[in-house]
Design a protein around this motif. Structure first.
Motif, PDB file in Angstrom:
ATOM      1  N   HIS A  46      -9.129   1.769  13.896  1.00 35.72           N
ATOM      2  CA  HIS A  46      -7.704   1.515  14.103  1.00 35.72           C
ATOM      3  C   HIS A  46      -7.405   0.518  15.178  1.00 35.72           C
ATOM      4  CE1 HIS A  46      -5.330   4.142  11.554  1.00 35.72           C
ATOM      5  NE2 HIS A  46      -6.553   4.503  11.258  1.00 35.72           N
TER       6      HIS A  46
ATOM      7  N   ARG B 204     -12.279  -4.911  13.714  1.00 33.66           N
ATOM      8  CA  ARG B 204     -12.381  -3.510  13.295  1.00 33.66           C
ATOM      9  C   ARG B 204     -13.766  -3.201  12.767  1.00 33.66           C
ATOM     10  NH1 ARG B 204      -7.220  -2.601   9.448  1.00 33.66           N
ATOM     11  NH2 ARG B 204      -8.003  -0.492   9.458  1.00 33.66           N
ATOM     12  N   ILE B 205     -14.282  -4.121  11.961  1.00 35.36           N
ATOM     13  CA  ILE B 205     -15.592  -3.895  11.350  1.00 35.36           C
ATOM     14  C   ILE B 205     -16.665  -3.899  12.436  1.00 35.36           C
ATOM     15  CG2 ILE B 205     -17.258  -4.769   9.659  1.00 35.36           C
ATOM     16  CD1 ILE B 205     -14.503  -3.718   8.553  1.00 35.36           C
TER      17      ILE B 205
ATOM     18  N   TYR C 133      -9.545  -8.070  11.214  1.00 38.68           N
ATOM     19  CA  TYR C 133     -10.400  -7.327  10.298  1.00 38.68           C
ATOM     20  C   TYR C 133     -11.823  -7.286  10.844  1.00 38.68           C
ATOM     21  CZ  TYR C 133     -12.456  -5.827   5.868  1.00 38.68           C
ATOM     22  OH  TYR C 133     -13.132  -5.134   4.893  1.00 38.68           O
ATOM     23  N   GLU C 134     -12.307  -8.433  11.282  1.00 32.50           N
ATOM     24  CA  GLU C 134     -13.657  -8.486  11.839  1.00 32.50           C
ATOM     25  C   GLU C 134     -13.792  -7.618  13.077  1.00 32.50           C
ATOM     26  OE1 GLU C 134     -15.588 -12.387  12.335  1.00 32.50           O
ATOM     27  OE2 GLU C 134     -14.246 -12.997  10.711  1.00 32.50           O
TER      28      GLU C 134
ATOM     29  N   LEU D 162      -2.238  -1.220  16.824  1.00 31.46           N
ATOM     30  CA  LEU D 162      -2.955  -0.913  15.600  1.00 31.46           C
ATOM     31  C   LEU D 162      -3.390  -2.218  14.987  1.00 31.46           C
ATOM     32  CD1 LEU D 162      -0.347   1.586  14.205  1.00 31.46           C
ATOM     33  CD2 LEU D 162      -2.502   2.124  15.308  1.00 31.46           C
ATOM     34  N   LEU D 163      -4.597  -2.276  14.554  1.00 29.63           N
ATOM     35  CA  LEU D 163      -5.070  -3.526  13.960  1.00 29.63           C
ATOM     36  C   LEU D 163      -4.828  -3.510  12.451  1.00 29.63           C
ATOM     37  CD1 LEU D 163      -8.362  -4.195  15.906  1.00 29.63           C
ATOM     38  CD2 LEU D 163      -6.173  -5.280  16.174  1.00 29.63           C
TER      39      LEU D 163
ATOM     40  N   ARG E 165       5.269  -9.752   2.762  1.00 31.55           N
ATOM     41  CA  ARG E 165       5.283 -10.207   4.131  1.00 31.55           C
ATOM     42  C   ARG E 165       5.403  -9.023   5.087  1.00 31.55           C
ATOM     43  NH1 ARG E 165       6.597 -14.996   6.305  1.00 31.55           N
ATOM     44  NH2 ARG E 165       5.358 -15.634   4.555  1.00 31.55           N
ATOM     45  N   ALA E 166       6.210  -8.048   4.672  1.00 30.02           N
ATOM     46  CA  ALA E 166       6.487  -6.911   5.532  1.00 30.02           C
ATOM     47  C   ALA E 166       5.215  -6.203   5.961  1.00 30.02           C
ATOM     48  CB  ALA E 166       7.397  -5.926   4.817  1.00 30.02           C
ATOM     49  N   HIS E 167       4.209  -6.301   5.151  1.00 29.07           N
ATOM     50  CA  HIS E 167       3.010  -5.533   5.435  1.00 29.07           C
ATOM     51  C   HIS E 167       1.946  -6.394   6.091  1.00 29.07           C
ATOM     52  CE1 HIS E 167       5.090  -2.520   3.154  1.00 29.07           C
ATOM     53  NE2 HIS E 167       5.360  -3.466   2.299  1.00 29.07           N
ATOM     54  N   GLY E 168       2.352  -7.572   6.529  1.00 30.60           N
ATOM     55  CA  GLY E 168       1.432  -8.396   7.296  1.00 30.60           C
ATOM     56  C   GLY E 168       0.508  -9.184   6.410  1.00 30.60           C
TER      57      GLY E 168
ATOM     58  N   PHE F 101      -3.030 -10.976   5.647  1.00 29.12           N
ATOM     59  CA  PHE F 101      -4.376 -10.561   5.988  1.00 29.12           C
ATOM     60  C   PHE F 101      -4.870 -11.360   7.186  1.00 29.12           C
ATOM     61  CE2 PHE F 101      -9.009 -10.859   5.457  1.00 29.12           C
ATOM     62  CZ  PHE F 101      -9.283  -9.512   5.576  1.00 29.12           C
TER      63      PHE F 101
ATOM     64  N   THR G  98       0.791  -1.234   0.000  1.00 31.37           N
ATOM     65  CA  THR G  98       0.000   0.000   0.000  1.00 31.37           C
ATOM     66  C   THR G  98       0.826   1.289   0.000  1.00 31.37           C
ATOM     67  OG1 THR G  98      -0.076   0.112   2.407  1.00 31.37           O
ATOM     68  CG2 THR G  98      -1.826  -1.128   1.325  1.00 31.37           C
TER      69      THR G  98
END
Lengths: 271, 271
Positions: free
Chosen positions: A167, A124-125, A121-122, A270-271, A111-114, A116, A12
């Protein structure tokens, strides 16, 4: 002439931009023209990035700066071919960590960015849905709330709650202190017994009047006098009840969020 | 035994944690126990941090790792006294940049995290209010929208719109594709003429059924068959109309957001 800076990433670009921005602000007075190049994740895209970097150099006559979070060394090499000043965000830390941990890092792209993480994710939603359902005092039950933001109308409660939810996956409710609430000598009924989870939000009267005027111009609601009275009453309430206060006038949402976490004793990430 | 990692910052700690997380995920298999220590902005707090770092070392028997974004060298020195492996996020880049730019950096504490920018803050707040007012097709006018997310009920439109607003200050509206819309052979009337700003959101039928069941268990609305039909119709619509599609099942909000920006040709930065 502006110095061109590219934030280049195989994902990203958020990490590249976050750290890049932090570094560049230490050079105040230099005029930077910054560009984000996300998803540079194969050789073709890296070559296209090189073309763009070179053309910025030709146009400005100044060597561009590349802040790079690509993990794949092949991509970094291609980018290096541009001749720009390459600042590789991860490189300086890999060696010392490999030595300390006694293992080699994995060189997997992305990999560096984790990977998924569906559970995060859930969370956060779910938290975002909670914040929406408990916005502006809508749902009267706060039993599942991680925190409850209180403040006068338009003091910044909703965006802060949404930020905490998106977040940190925190269930952030908010309750608007109405003029009627502010005439009471005690916490509104619904907030009693919740003190550990309450956070007061304040703002300057001038700024508040400006924000309210966008919604209802020339109203009593938007007058500086009314704003001043409401804010003074709210500040009294916060002080009397020992509620932590955050000021949204000169503080970013990120800072307010971090301060709330620190006060709650949450080291949630941070999630 | 877990290796303790501290993300230490003189401000929110978000930069330290973002880059720290990216670095640590390159060492898959190592068990890290991570802690954020924000607002370490004076000598007393730095000494308190050292005490905590040393006690983690005594407890685990493993040398802790400190990922540090403190700009003030005095604070970094105090932290270094802990004996932990110090990874200073900014240090490796300052020298090369000073050389390239021919100026010295400013060593002001907190500078690294950006001064508070009221205009950007307002843009985020305004965009968040816009997203809320244009959620779920509420407000019929899309004339000021930067983008319009479309998808079936519970496909993830609202959190994505709020993220785009809070992070990028973009006016993100969303429109829910109802079963009635999906029986038409064309775009719903309100969306016609907006194609350049439309983004389709999709998700797997199984995941959607699960999410919908939380809202209305054992309903037709939450049945896998109904979800499958709606999603297939929506995918047909996206394909027929040439609308870019994003899948929220295995993609984080950050990735979806970056992809939308790239498609819109916006290099807008994080606000």
């Amino acid at each position: 002439m502006q110095r061109t800076v590219f934030f280049v990433s195989d994902s990203t670009g958020i990490t590249a931009e976050t750290i890049g921005h932090s570094i560049l602000t230490q050079f105040e007075g230099v005029d930077f023209d910054t560009h984000r190049m996300p998803f540079v994740n194969d050789a073709d895209k890296a070559h296209a990035a090189v073309t763009r970097i070179k053309s910025a150099w030709a146009r400005t006559g100044l060597r561009p700066i590349v802040i790079n979070t690509a993990v794949d060394a092949t991509l970094s090499e291609i980018l290096g071919g541009s001749g720009a000043l390459m600042l590789d965000v991860f490189a300086p830390f890999i060696g010392p960590l490999e030595h300390e941990l006694g293992v080699r890092r994995h060189k997997l792209v992305n990999r560096a960015h984790g990977l998924f993480d569906a559970a995060k994710y859930e969370a956060r939603i779910d938290a975002t849905n909670y914040a929406l359902a408990h916005d502006d005092g809508l749902d009267p039950s706060y039993k599942d709330a991680d925190l409850i933001l209180i403040g006068v109308s338009r003091s910044g409660k909703t965006p802060t709650c949404l930020y905490m939810a998106l977040h940190f996956g925190l269930r952030a409710a908010n309750y608007p202190l109405t003029p009627e609430d502010l005439e009471l000598a005690e916490l509104p009924k619904r907030l009693q017994g919740q003190r550990q989870r309450l956070f007061g939000l304040t703002i300057t009267a001038e700024r508040l009047a400006q924000i309210r005027a966008e919604r209802r111009p020339d109203s009593r609601y938007a007058s500086v006098e009314q704003c001043r009275w409401e804010l003074a009453q709210a500040d009294n309430l916060f002080r009397r009840e020992g509620i932590a206060v955050l000021n949204s006038t000169h503080t970013s949402i990120e800072e307010i969020g971090s301060k709330i976490l620190a006060q709650l004793g949450i080291e949630r990430h941070l999630l």
